[in-house]
Design an enzyme around this catalytic site. Sequence first.
Site, short mmCIF file in Angstrom:
data_model
loop_
_atom_site.label_atom_id
_atom_site.label_comp_id
_atom_site.label_asym_id
_atom_site.label_seq_id
_atom_site.Cartn_x
_atom_site.Cartn_y
_atom_site.Cartn_z
N LYS A 19 22.03 -16.73 2.47
CA LYS A 19 21.19 -16.25 1.36
C LYS A 19 22.06 -15.60 0.29
CE LYS A 19 18.10 -12.41 0.32
NZ LYS A 19 16.91 -13.04 -0.24
N LYS A 115 4.01 -25.99 2.62
CA LYS A 115 4.29 -25.50 3.96
C LYS A 115 4.61 -26.62 4.95
CE LYS A 115 1.18 -22.88 5.75
NZ LYS A 115 1.54 -21.84 6.74
N CYS A 519 13.70 -15.12 2.70
CA CYS A 519 13.43 -14.89 4.12
C CYS A 519 12.31 -13.87 4.27
CB CYS A 519 14.67 -14.33 4.80
SG CYS A 519 16.10 -15.39 4.63
N TRP A 564 0.90 -13.19 9.80
CA TRP A 564 2.23 -12.91 9.29
C TRP A 564 3.09 -12.14 10.29
CZ3 TRP A 564 0.73 -11.80 3.44
CH2 TRP A 564 0.55 -13.04 2.82
N GLU A 608 -3.57 -19.77 6.39
CA GLU A 608 -2.33 -20.16 7.07
C GLU A 608 -2.50 -20.32 8.57
OE1 GLU A 608 1.08 -17.89 6.00
OE2 GLU A 608 0.54 -17.96 3.88
N HIS A 644 -9.82 -10.43 -0.87
CA HIS A 644 -8.97 -11.16 -1.82
C HIS A 644 -8.20 -12.24 -1.06
CE1 HIS A 644 -5.93 -12.14 -4.74
NE2 HIS A 644 -5.00 -11.81 -3.87
N HIS A 697 2.28 -14.37 -11.52
CA HIS A 697 3.62 -14.77 -11.06
C HIS A 697 4.59 -15.02 -12.20
CE1 HIS A 697 0.68 -15.66 -7.89
NE2 HIS A 697 1.61 -15.18 -7.10
N CYS A 729 -3.67 -11.87 -8.59
CA CYS A 729 -3.07 -11.25 -7.41
C CYS A 729 -2.58 -9.85 -7.79
CB CYS A 729 -1.94 -12.13 -6.86
SG CYS A 729 -1.47 -11.72 -5.17
N1 GLN Z 1 -3.60 -5.74 -2.47
C1 GLN Z 1 -2.41 -6.52 -2.46
C2 GLN Z 1 -1.63 -6.30 -3.75
O1 GLN Z 1 -2.22 -6.14 -4.75
C3 GLN Z 1 -2.71 -7.99 -2.31
C4 GLN Z 1 -1.46 -8.82 -2.22
C5 GLN Z 1 -1.69 -10.28 -1.93
O2 GLN Z 1 -2.77 -10.78 -2.02
N2 GLN Z 1 -0.67 -11.00 -1.57
O3 GLN Z 1 -0.43 -6.31 -3.75
ZN ZN Z 2 -3.00 -12.33 -3.74
#
Ligand code: GLN
Ligand code: ZN
Length: 763
Positions: A19, A115, A519, A564, A608, A644, A697, A729
């Site tokens: 990495k 994935k 990672c 996870w 997932e 969410h 993002h 997000c």
């Molecule tokens: N509550 C989390 C955040 O805002 C949600 C993150 C996610 O959905 N990956 O960071």
């Molecule tokens: Zn999210």
Amino acid sequence: MATTHNLGFPRIGAKRQLKFALEAYWRGDIDPSDLLEAAEQRRRENLQFQRHLDWQTVGDFSLYDHVLDSSFLLGNLPPRFRRNDGIPPLDNYFRVARGRSTDETPPAVAGEMTKWFDTNYHYIVPEFLRDTQFRLHPDALLSRIAEASEHGHQVKPVILGPVTYLWLGKSKDDGDRLDLLDRLLPVYRALLTRLAEAGVTWLQIDEPILVTELPPAWQHALRMTYYQLQAGPVKLLLTTYFGRLRENLQLACELPVAGLHIDACRHRDEVNQVIDWLPTHKILSLGVIDGRNIWKSDLNGLLDWLEPIHRRLDERLWLAPSCSLLHLPVDLESENELKAEIGAWLSFARQKLIELQVLATALNQGREAVAQALTDNAESISARQQSQRVHRSAIHERLAGITRSMAQRQSPYASRRQRQRESLRLPLLPTTTIGSFPQTTEIRQCRRDYRNGKITQDAYSSAMQQEIAYCIRQQETIGLDVLVHGEPERNDMVEYFGEQLDGFAFTRHGWVQSYGSRCVKPPIIYGDIERPNSITVDWTGYAQSLTEKPVKGMLTGPVTMLNWSFVRDDQPRANTCLQLALALRDEVLELEQAGIRIIQIDEAALREGLPLRRSEWQTYLDWAVQAFSITANGVQDPTQIHTHMCYSEFNDIIEAIASMDADVITIETSRSDAELLDVFEAFDYPNEIGPGVYDIHTPNIPDTQDILKLMRQAMKRIPPERLWINPDCGLKTRQWREVIPALENMQQAARILREKILQSTLA
Ligand code: GLN
Ligand code: ZN
């Protein structure tokens, strides 16, 4: 004699050396030769770890991704990368992988990433056109083989099989990928010839799609392929993993190859059937060491099962891990902080290969030859089985006491909605965020200092409170309707909760490749789960004390915590998930007690956990939904539950999601251009929805007009009374200077829409 081999080893290095070398190269800090040298060192070390096996695997190493390597091997680059602008091949490789290499090379549109089966590893999707031609580029693989042979290794290369390669790719012009098989097979045949010339006798050829539900045309393609490759000069070990063969079992046994590898960890029951079907000239490789989890194998138990099989198959028995060890951390030796007791129960990639060797020695020379290793193993297996840390009867009693009503809200959504309206008094199209606000360097530093004991608990608390107060002020200034505390205390949404629950352990270096140089370090769930203290109540309560507006409490859901993590293998995953649900339910109820009127339970990773086979989906969804519901649904009617999910494809699980019965769901939509919203045309989602109106993002600041456009699309499918406005997000990876104008535009869009709606109802 049973033969030992391995299917693949992690590439990243026990200290993530690869990495760091990759990232240094992309930054321009080191030369290509430094990077290649670092890669060679990794390969050398990986082969060292396998030297006691009968075969050493070559071709599993990759600078970025092994599927991308296959595309290079087969001469199948997307056309946009084929023009030779004098870009060195190494840089072109990274351009396909990630859209850019160093700053010296021009950027490009990267290959799509997705994935790898049911793992958290992501591969670069091969692209196909109707007129795609393949061409063999064997030099990289051949030089790996030469390199390993020079060091005295007995080399067994691995490649991805042609049918799986086609299956994993995407047609860019709606052509049928299977039509390309005729053009692809000659390249594979040529490769086999080249490998034979290089002295290769056995080739591992991976066709993991054999464990999935295959349309008849694809089953036929497998038959065709191996019929055509059988005349080749090397012996093929057809390799499957990640599950049972089921309806493909007979097919897998009958394909004209020299050997078959199957995953014998998850489903031992198939092994006897395979032995019955497998023609007697073929070898059978059993994946007996779990390549997907970090627990030590029960070697004595395995031997009880394997000895009769070995007597039956003798020379024909090969032993291996169930799949490539890519999905495990490299070396337990690097963990010196893990509690000794727990450390003794674990086995990482390197240790798994040692277990394999002990097994083979016991089979070949008798158990006495490895008596000490077997006794030690038996002791640690039984220590784990009996440990007080693992088994807590109170938790099992609580699990047994779960009732149906615990998963149900008091009243149906329609009546809750009324109560919530009265209590929350939110405007039409309420605005909110997903939870986290920017994590500045100072915040990260402060958490680190606290962890390392450099600052006191008081200093830490007051720094966090300051940050929370700052977040609340910003949100009030922007005018958001439902506020959050901003999550400054959290490093990671799973780790933060895991650290405060009993039953979780954390490693220092337990890194697993997710994609390229990225990672993850999954927590380890080793025992019954309990919540000794409240987790979020103080922070959320503090935030609520600063404002009149409702503050939304923020939790990670049980299914995401499970998916996870490395999960214990001594009870069904569903039970572990329910334990998590009970612990988190207590947190939810305590938040409610503390006056928090809205609680969000994130299930970012619900999807997932879906099994590879669709026929197994419902069972998973049933317990996953149950776990979420037990966490969420113990609250009173006026308390509003949000969830969410941060992915866009859930058309196929929408009914399960609806049955979670959250009052509000916020989802990612902006990147998929509201395509996702189509699902709401066919399925009448009954509760409230916040389609993410901009992509967090990227650093780009969304335009009010774009947000309006997306909301208008949403309003065509969902009545405005049931719509929320929010980003797609959490904002933790962004900067405040991006977040503030973005949220201002979002708020502005809400104002415009409310005005319009008001006018049209007045008119
Ligand atoms: N509550 C989390 C955040 O805002 C949600 C993150 C996610 O959905 N990956 O960071
Ligand atoms: Zn999210």
